[in-house]
Design a protein around this motif. Structure first.
Motif, PDB file in Angstrom:
ATOM      1  N   LEU A  28       0.838  -1.205   0.000  1.00 29.89           N
ATOM      2  CA  LEU A  28       0.000   0.000   0.000  1.00 29.89           C
ATOM      3  C   LEU A  28       0.872   1.253   0.000  1.00 29.89           C
ATOM      4  N   GLU A  29       1.875   1.275   0.880  1.00 33.49           N
ATOM      5  CA  GLU A  29       2.726   2.469   0.963  1.00 33.49           C
ATOM      6  C   GLU A  29       3.530   2.645  -0.315  1.00 33.49           C
ATOM      7  N   ALA A  30       3.959   1.539  -0.923  1.00 34.96           N
ATOM      8  CA  ALA A  30       4.720   1.636  -2.179  1.00 34.96           C
ATOM      9  C   ALA A  30       3.823   2.173  -3.297  1.00 34.96           C
ATOM     10  N   ARG A  31       2.573   1.686  -3.361  1.00 30.43           N
ATOM     11  CA  ARG A  31       1.650   2.185  -4.401  1.00 30.43           C
ATOM     12  C   ARG A  31       1.360   3.669  -4.200  1.00 30.43           C
ATOM     13  N   ALA A  32       1.150   4.071  -2.950  1.00 28.25           N
ATOM     14  CA  ALA A  32       0.850   5.489  -2.683  1.00 28.25           C
ATOM     15  C   ALA A  32       2.052   6.357  -3.063  1.00 28.25           C
ATOM     16  N   ALA A  33       3.257   5.888  -2.734  1.00 24.89           N
ATOM     17  CA  ALA A  33       4.461   6.665  -3.060  1.00 24.89           C
ATOM     18  C   ALA A  33       4.623   6.777  -4.573  1.00 24.89           C
ATOM     19  N   ALA A  34       4.375   5.679  -5.280  1.00 22.00           N
ATOM     20  CA  ALA A  34       4.527   5.697  -6.744  1.00 22.00           C
ATOM     21  C   ALA A  34       3.518   6.657  -7.377  1.00 22.00           C
ATOM     22  N   LEU A  35       2.292   6.653  -6.876  1.00 21.97           N
ATOM     23  CA  LEU A  35       1.272   7.559  -7.429  1.00 21.97           C
ATOM     24  C   LEU A  35       1.643   9.021  -7.187  1.00 21.97           C
ATOM     25  N   GLY A  36       2.356   9.265  -6.067  1.00 22.22           N
ATOM     26  CA  GLY A  36       2.744  10.631  -5.720  1.00 22.22           C
ATOM     27  C   GLY A  36       3.839  11.200  -6.595  1.00 22.22           C
ATOM     28  N   THR A  37       4.502  10.326  -7.357  1.00 25.10           N
ATOM     29  CA  THR A  37       5.606  10.824  -8.195  1.00 25.10           C
ATOM     30  C   THR A  37       5.191  10.970  -9.668  1.00 25.10           C
ATOM     31  N   ARG A  38       3.933  10.689  -9.977  1.00 18.43           N
ATOM     32  CA  ARG A  38       3.474  10.855 -11.369  1.00 18.43           C
ATOM     33  C   ARG A  38       3.678  12.296 -11.827  1.00 18.43           C
ATOM     34  N   SER A  39       4.257  12.494 -13.009  1.00 21.44           N
ATOM     35  CA  SER A  39       4.394  13.865 -13.499  1.00 21.44           C
ATOM     36  C   SER A  39       3.117  14.266 -14.235  1.00 21.44           C
ATOM     37  N   ILE A  40       2.782  15.546 -14.131  1.00 22.77           N
ATOM     38  CA  ILE A  40       1.545  16.039 -14.740  1.00 22.77           C
ATOM     39  C   ILE A  40       1.883  17.208 -15.654  1.00 22.77           C
ATOM     40  N   LYS A  41       1.299  17.213 -16.861  1.00 19.68           N
ATOM     41  CA  LYS A  41       1.533  18.314 -17.811  1.00 19.68           C
ATOM     42  C   LYS A  41       0.900  19.598 -17.271  1.00 19.68           C
ATOM     43  N   THR A  42       1.432  20.744 -17.700  1.00 17.10           N
ATOM     44  CA  THR A  42       0.916  22.029 -17.218  1.00 17.10           C
ATOM     45  C   THR A  42      -0.577  22.164 -17.460  1.00 17.10           C
ATOM     46  N   SER A  43      -1.051  21.766 -18.662  1.00 15.67           N
ATOM     47  CA  SER A  43      -2.485  21.922 -18.953  1.00 15.67           C
ATOM     48  C   SER A  43      -3.310  21.026 -18.017  1.00 15.67           C
ATOM     49  N   SER A  44      -2.793  19.837 -17.712  1.00 16.80           N
ATOM     50  CA  SER A  44      -3.515  18.948 -16.798  1.00 16.80           C
ATOM     51  C   SER A  44      -3.489  19.509 -15.380  1.00 16.80           C
ATOM     52  N   LYS A  45      -2.375  20.193 -15.021  1.00 15.75           N
ATOM     53  CA  LYS A  45      -2.305  20.786 -13.685  1.00 15.75           C
ATOM     54  C   LYS A  45      -3.376  21.852 -13.525  1.00 15.75           C
ATOM     55  N   LEU A  46      -3.559  22.670 -14.560  1.00 14.92           N
ATOM     56  CA  LEU A  46      -4.594  23.711 -14.472  1.00 14.92           C
ATOM     57  C   LEU A  46      -5.971  23.081 -14.316  1.00 14.92           C
ATOM     58  N   ALA A  47      -6.234  22.016 -15.059  1.00 15.50           N
ATOM     59  CA  ALA A  47      -7.524  21.326 -14.946  1.00 15.50           C
ATOM     60  C   ALA A  47      -7.675  20.713 -13.554  1.00 15.50           C
ATOM     61  N   ALA A  48      -6.565  20.163 -13.031  1.00 10.13           N
ATOM     62  CA  ALA A  48      -6.620  19.535 -11.707  1.00 10.13           C
ATOM     63  C   ALA A  48      -6.893  20.580 -10.625  1.00 10.13           C
ATOM     64  N   LEU A  49      -6.273  21.761 -10.767  1.00  2.00           N
ATOM     65  CA  LEU A  49      -6.467  22.790  -9.745  1.00  2.00           C
ATOM     66  C   LEU A  49      -7.889  23.351  -9.797  1.00  2.00           C
ATOM     67  N   ASP A  50      -8.432  23.473 -10.999  1.00  2.00           N
ATOM     68  CA  ASP A  50      -9.829  23.880 -11.154  1.00  2.00           C
ATOM     69  C   ASP A  50     -10.746  22.862 -10.447  1.00  2.00           C
ATOM     70  N   LEU A  51     -10.454  21.587 -10.668  1.00  3.10           N
ATOM     71  CA  LEU A  51     -11.238  20.515 -10.050  1.00  3.10           C
ATOM     72  C   LEU A  51     -11.078  20.527  -8.526  1.00  3.10           C
ATOM     73  N   ALA A  52      -9.845  20.792  -8.064  1.00  2.00           N
ATOM     74  CA  ALA A  52      -9.607  20.827  -6.612  1.00  2.00           C
ATOM     75  C   ALA A  52     -10.475  21.897  -5.964  1.00  2.00           C
ATOM     76  N   ILE A  53     -10.648  23.032  -6.634  1.00  2.49           N
ATOM     77  CA  ILE A  53     -11.519  24.083  -6.072  1.00  2.49           C
ATOM     78  C   ILE A  53     -12.974  23.604  -6.099  1.00  2.49           C
ATOM     79  N   ARG A  54     -13.391  23.033  -7.237  1.00  2.56           N
ATOM     80  CA  ARG A  54     -14.800  22.600  -7.346  1.00  2.56           C
ATOM     81  C   ARG A  54     -15.151  21.500  -6.348  1.00  2.56           C
ATOM     82  N   CYS A  55     -14.121  20.765  -5.893  1.00  2.00           N
ATOM     83  CA  CYS A  55     -14.360  19.672  -4.938  1.00  2.00           C
ATOM     84  C   CYS A  55     -13.982  20.068  -3.508  1.00  2.00           C
TER      85      CYS A  55
END
Ligand SMILES: O=C[C@H](O)COP(=O)(O)O
Length: 310
Positions: A28-55
């Motif tokens: 579980l800890e290894a999966r969580a750590a691996a998910l935390g290192t995923r790189s995200i494109k700038t356009s996806s980051k903007l979409a993610a931050l918009d979603l973070a506010i909406r949620c």
């Protein structure tokens, strides 16, 4: 595969006996750590931050909260940054029951929900009739969502039936309002207990399960969030019921919020990335998200003093 033994659980409408598989802590800890290192494109980051506010459940849960502070927070909930175009409103504000009428009045007609921590938050150990009366009163005052705390005293002592019945009674007291059950995962002692508490709360009728009160040292963490997300996925597989996930406590920066969004998307799928099924509860996250959006849009950082206080 162990079963939660809750007498009569099969009688819960739509419910079933739910299996609780042991959690592989290292995996579980290894999966969580691996998910935390995923790189995200700038356009996806903007979409993610918009979603973070909406949620987001924009939260204030301080003993010194005043109607004035809640009104200011509600204004920010509606328009997080009047200087930037296209910034969405948050999903909900979260306040103590005393301040529900103020929030309801301030948010009338906006579609933003009012959530309240009822049921002798944050310990959740007051007499049950007092807790249920507080829930009913918050809902009567206009709360759309109620955040209660799992009775960890009963749960940790193995009195699962008692903890289960209290959640079921709280759900009934909520009426039309949605029930979120805070597990206070930092006190549960193991991922097995987090998974067991998740299953118990979902079986008892929780609309959302939530990590933390924000009132103890250990708050939401990626492995705990993953453990709960996997429990939600397995519960949905076994019962056909989709329960929401609320991560709360200590979530202070934009990077944490998009890492959690990745974790939820990878575990539960994109259909969980909506305010109906995912929330981030936070008192001090919104400004960092706004600063990151401004930076991604313009390429330069603004100063924290350019934003109103969270
Ligand atoms: O339910 C939400 C939490 O109380 C917020 O915790 P926080 O103040 O650490 O953001």
């Amino acid at each position: 595969m162990a079963l939660i033994e809750i007498p009569g659980a099969q009688d819960v409408p739509g419910g079933a006996t739910v299996s609780v598989t042991p959690v592989d802590e290292v995996g579980l800890e290894a999966r969580a750590a691996a998910l935390g290192t995923r790189s995200i494109k700038t356009s996806s980051k903007l979409a993610a931050l918009d979603l973070a506010i909406r949620c987001m459940d924009l939260t204030t849960l301080e003993g010194i909260d005043t109607p004035g502070k809640v009104r200011a927070m509600c204004a920010k909930a509606v328009r997080p940054d009047p200087a930037m175009s296209g910034i969405p409103s948050v999903a909900a504000v979260c306040v103590y029951p005393e301040l529900v009428p103020t929030a309801v009045d301030a948010l009338q007609g906006t579609g933003i929900h009012v959530a309240s921590v009822a049921g002798t938050f944050p310990a959740g150990l007051g007499p049950l009739d007092v807790r249920l009366a507080e829930i009913r009163s918050a809902v009567a005052a206009g709360a759309d969502e109620v955040d209660i705390v799992l009775n960890r005293s009963a749960f940790m002592a193995g009195r699962y039936r008692e903890a289960f019945d209290e959640i079921a009674a709280s759900k009934e007291a909520c009426g039309r309002a949605h029930l979120k059950v805070i597990l206070e995962t930092g006190e549960l002692g193991s991922y097995d207990q987090v998974r067991r508490a998740s299953m118990l709360a979902m079986l008892a009728g929780a609309d959302f399960i939530k990590t933390s009160t924000g009132k103890i040292g250990t708050n939401a963490t990626p492995p705990t969030a993953l453990c709960m997300a996997e429990a939600i996925r397995d519960f949905a597989d076994q019962t056909g019921t989709a329960v929401g996930l609320k991560l709360a406590g200590g979530i202070r920066n934009a990077k944490q919020s998009w890492q959690y969004l990745v974790l939820v998307q990878e575990t539960l799928g994109a259909e969980w990335l909506t305010p109906d099924r995912f929330r981030i509860g936070a008192s001090s996250l919104l400004n960092d998200v706004l600063m990151q959006i401004a930076k991604l849009r313009s390429g330069t950082y603004q100063r924290p003093s350019d934003f109103t206080v969270d």
